[in-house]
Each structure stands twice: as C-alpha cells, then as structure tokens.
Design a protein around this motif. Sequence first.
Motif, PDB file in Angstrom:
ATOM      1  N   THR A 214      28.438  14.907  -6.181  1.00 50.67           N
ATOM      2  CA  THR A 214      29.756  15.738  -5.992  1.00 50.67           C
ATOM      3  C   THR A 214      28.562  16.685  -4.782  1.00 50.67           C
ATOM      4  N   PRO A 215      29.774  16.721  -4.142  1.00 55.63           N
ATOM      5  CA  PRO A 215      28.949  17.676  -2.953  1.00 55.63           C
ATOM      6  C   PRO A 215      30.339  18.838  -2.623  1.00 55.63           C
ATOM      7  N   GLN A 216      29.817  19.950  -2.837  1.00 60.93           N
ATOM      8  CA  GLN A 216      30.504  21.125  -3.584  1.00 60.93           C
ATOM      9  C   GLN A 216      31.535  21.066  -2.594  1.00 60.93           C
ATOM     10  N   SER A 217      31.689  21.232  -1.478  1.00 60.68           N
ATOM     11  CA  SER A 217      32.058  20.845   0.581  1.00 60.68           C
ATOM     12  C   SER A 217      31.369  20.427   0.861  1.00 60.68           C
ATOM     13  N   TRP A 218      32.192  19.697   2.445  1.00 61.23           N
ATOM     14  CA  TRP A 218      31.382  18.631   3.653  1.00 61.23           C
ATOM     15  C   TRP A 218      31.622  19.597   4.827  1.00 61.23           C
ATOM     16  N   PHE A 219      30.675  19.216   5.473  1.00 62.50           N
ATOM     17  CA  PHE A 219      30.643  18.923   7.128  1.00 62.50           C
ATOM     18  C   PHE A 219      30.415  17.870   7.651  1.00 62.50           C
ATOM     19  N   THR A 220      31.077  18.005   8.461  1.00 61.86           N
ATOM     20  CA  THR A 220      31.177  16.394   9.293  1.00 61.86           C
ATOM     21  C   THR A 220      31.375  16.696  10.652  1.00 61.86           C
ATOM     22  N   MET A 221      30.903  16.083  11.289  1.00 64.73           N
ATOM     23  CA  MET A 221      30.579  16.143  12.928  1.00 64.73           C
ATOM     24  C   MET A 221      30.988  14.684  14.174  1.00 64.73           C
ATOM     25  N   GLY A 222      31.847  15.321  15.130  1.00 65.38           N
ATOM     26  CA  GLY A 222      31.927  14.315  16.254  1.00 65.38           C
ATOM     27  C   GLY A 222      31.932  14.425  17.458  1.00 65.38           C
ATOM     28  N   ASP A 223      32.622  13.463  18.219  1.00 69.82           N
ATOM     29  CA  ASP A 223      32.400  13.902  19.626  1.00 69.82           C
ATOM     30  C   ASP A 223      33.743  13.541  20.558  1.00 69.82           C
ATOM     31  N   SER A 224      34.438  12.977  19.375  1.00 70.01           N
ATOM     32  CA  SER A 224      35.831  12.194  19.916  1.00 70.01           C
ATOM     33  C   SER A 224      36.996  12.622  18.948  1.00 70.01           C
ATOM     34  N   ARG A 225      37.729  12.507  19.443  1.00 71.18           N
ATOM     35  CA  ARG A 225      39.265  12.990  18.857  1.00 71.18           C
ATOM     36  C   ARG A 225      39.593  11.460  17.618  1.00 71.18           C
ATOM     37  N   THR A 226      38.702  10.481  17.672  1.00 75.49           N
ATOM     38  CA  THR A 226      39.044   9.456  16.500  1.00 75.49           C
ATOM     39  C   THR A 226      37.651   9.947  15.112  1.00 75.49           C
ATOM     40  N   ASP A 227      36.990  10.858  15.798  1.00 74.50           N
ATOM     41  CA  ASP A 227      35.767  11.611  14.852  1.00 74.50           C
ATOM     42  C   ASP A 227      36.752  12.352  13.537  1.00 74.50           C
ATOM     43  N   TYR A 228      37.725  13.101  14.104  1.00 77.33           N
ATOM     44  CA  TYR A 228      38.395  14.178  13.094  1.00 77.33           C
ATOM     45  C   TYR A 228      39.481  12.941  12.089  1.00 77.33           C
ATOM     46  N   ALA A 229      39.408  11.548  12.009  1.00 73.04           N
ATOM     47  CA  ALA A 229      39.871  10.828  10.819  1.00 73.04           C
ATOM     48  C   ALA A 229      38.710  11.043   9.617  1.00 73.04           C
ATOM     49  N   MET A 230      37.825  11.461   9.556  1.00 75.32           N
ATOM     50  CA  MET A 230      36.524  11.572   8.118  1.00 75.32           C
ATOM     51  C   MET A 230      37.226  13.105   7.663  1.00 75.32           C
ATOM     52  N   ALA A 231      37.271  14.196   8.345  1.00 76.80           N
ATOM     53  CA  ALA A 231      37.275  15.170   7.962  1.00 76.80           C
ATOM     54  C   ALA A 231      38.753  15.134   7.549  1.00 76.80           C
ATOM     55  N   SER A 232      39.755  14.713   7.637  1.00 76.21           N
ATOM     56  CA  SER A 232      41.087  14.623   8.146  1.00 76.21           C
ATOM     57  C   SER A 232      41.438  14.055   6.413  1.00 76.21           C
ATOM     58  N   TRP A 233      40.240  12.845   6.320  1.00 79.63           N
ATOM     59  CA  TRP A 233      40.449  11.918   5.126  1.00 79.63           C
ATOM     60  C   TRP A 233      40.205  12.455   3.936  1.00 79.63           C
TER      61      TRP A 233
END
Length: 284
Positions: A214-233
């Motif tokens: 269980t990570p204490q926090s997360w970094f997500t990374m992408g190059d398009s607007r659709t990649d924001y969905a993983m951070a939002s989730w």
Amino acid sequence: MTTSTAPSPAVVAEPAFGLLLDVDGPIASPVSRTVAIASIAQDLADMANQGIPVIFNTGRSDDFIAQQVVPPLREAGLRHGTPVFTISEKGAVWAEVTPEGLGEIHIDEELRLPTALGDEVRDMVVERFSGHMFFDETKRAMISVEQRTDVDNDDYLAVQPDFDAAIPLLLDKHDVDQVRIDPTIISTDVEHERLGKDLGAARALELLSARGITPQSWFTMGDSRTDYAMASWLHERGHQVSHVDVRPADGVPETAHPVLTSDTGAIHDDAGAEFLSRWARSLG
C-alpha cells in the motif's frame, strides 16, 4: 549494466510512493517509440529495486512493453521480485514485469473487440491508409492503428480524421456498440468504452494488494488529457496523488489534486526523465 545477481528485494509494505506511468511520451519517445533516454530505465530500476511500485498504465500492448521497455530495465539492473507490472491496452491486459520479460498474460475477455471487426479495419488500412499508418498486430483486446515512423506527424494528422470517420460505419456493420474511438497524436484506438486509465488504476491497486503493498502516496504521469483519469480515480478514493503532465500545451485542467509540469519547459520523455531522476534521488 548487466542484470544484478543480488538477492531479490524484500517487499516494502508501505513504500513512500508508487508510480503509475503512461508509456508513450513520458517513458518512450513519441518519435522513436523506444526508451531513448538512458536515465529513465536506470531510475525506474533503481526505484523498483528499493521497493517502489512501478506500474505502466498504457494503451500499448504487452508485446511493446516486452520488446521496448523490459530490455532497458534489464540492462539497468532490475532485480527479481520487484513490484513492477504492466497494465496494457488501457486495463484490458496485465502482467508482471521481470528481468526476463513478462509473466503470465491476463486478458479481460469481456473487453475484447470482435476479431471480424479487427480484420476489416486491417483491410481498410491496407487499402486506403497504408501510406501513413499501420495496423497494430500486437493488440489483444482493442484495435489500434499507428503513424508510420517514416511519415511526418503533420502528414499523419492530416489523414487521421478520415480514418476515424470511417470507423462508425464498420461498427454499425458488425453491430458492435459500447465502443469508443480515441485518437492520439500518433495513433487511433478503437476500444470498449469501459477501458481507460481509471480502469488501469483500479487494476494497479488490485495487483499491489495481492502482494500486501500500500503506497503512502502516488505519482501518475502522462502526456494527454485522458491520462488525468488515473490520478482522479486515486484521489476520489482517498489516495494522496500528484499528476505529472509532460505535454501541458493541450491545457492543464482544474483538478482536485496537484498537477506538476517541468520547471525547465521540457516535454515528453525529457520531462519524464527529469521527474524520475528527482524521485529516485529523494530515496537517498
């Protein structure tokens, strides 16, 4: 660097952070379609060897990960037992990443598009669009075409709308619904509407939970607007998360979580390399 012979790392139950990474753009160059910056593989391997989860959340196929991402990680000294996974085809396909390659390939059969539809898209590409794009034969669930590497991006983008416009007619012909047409700057994916980076994020947590991580926090990374969905989730489920946008020229949307961009103005894998090096250094 050759593969390390050191013992497998112990599982870190609560690592400082986890990485959920799009591949095209932040990790692999959108021009060469390879991991072209050596520090990227080195920093990923070093972090994974210290117990940091590294999860590729990509529209790419598992074959692309095996051919283009695993070899640089192996050369960088990735060890056995590290928490590294690929979630490919936007959540439809997943596997463990090891120094030798991929583990067992898992496919969500409910999200696989009909073979007959894929065959007809392939025929259309050959007959009408082969001068600009090719049919991706490695996809298991979705249907994808991609810009040829010998074609200028502007030329590809000029014909991409014609290809995209032809797809709904084929969907009607094969009586296929619940499908999304998702164009990017170098490709178009035809996919089940349930696929997406949010589904990839959900699978990532399932894979880590099975290992007691269980990570204490997360970094997500992408190059398009659709990649924001993983951070939002992740944010919507109470996780601390920051999203890195390596191509912010499309516009950075308002979000409930932090959004990071390169301080130097770097984009694509140059920006990805900057952040990966920063996170690797933070571990000491």
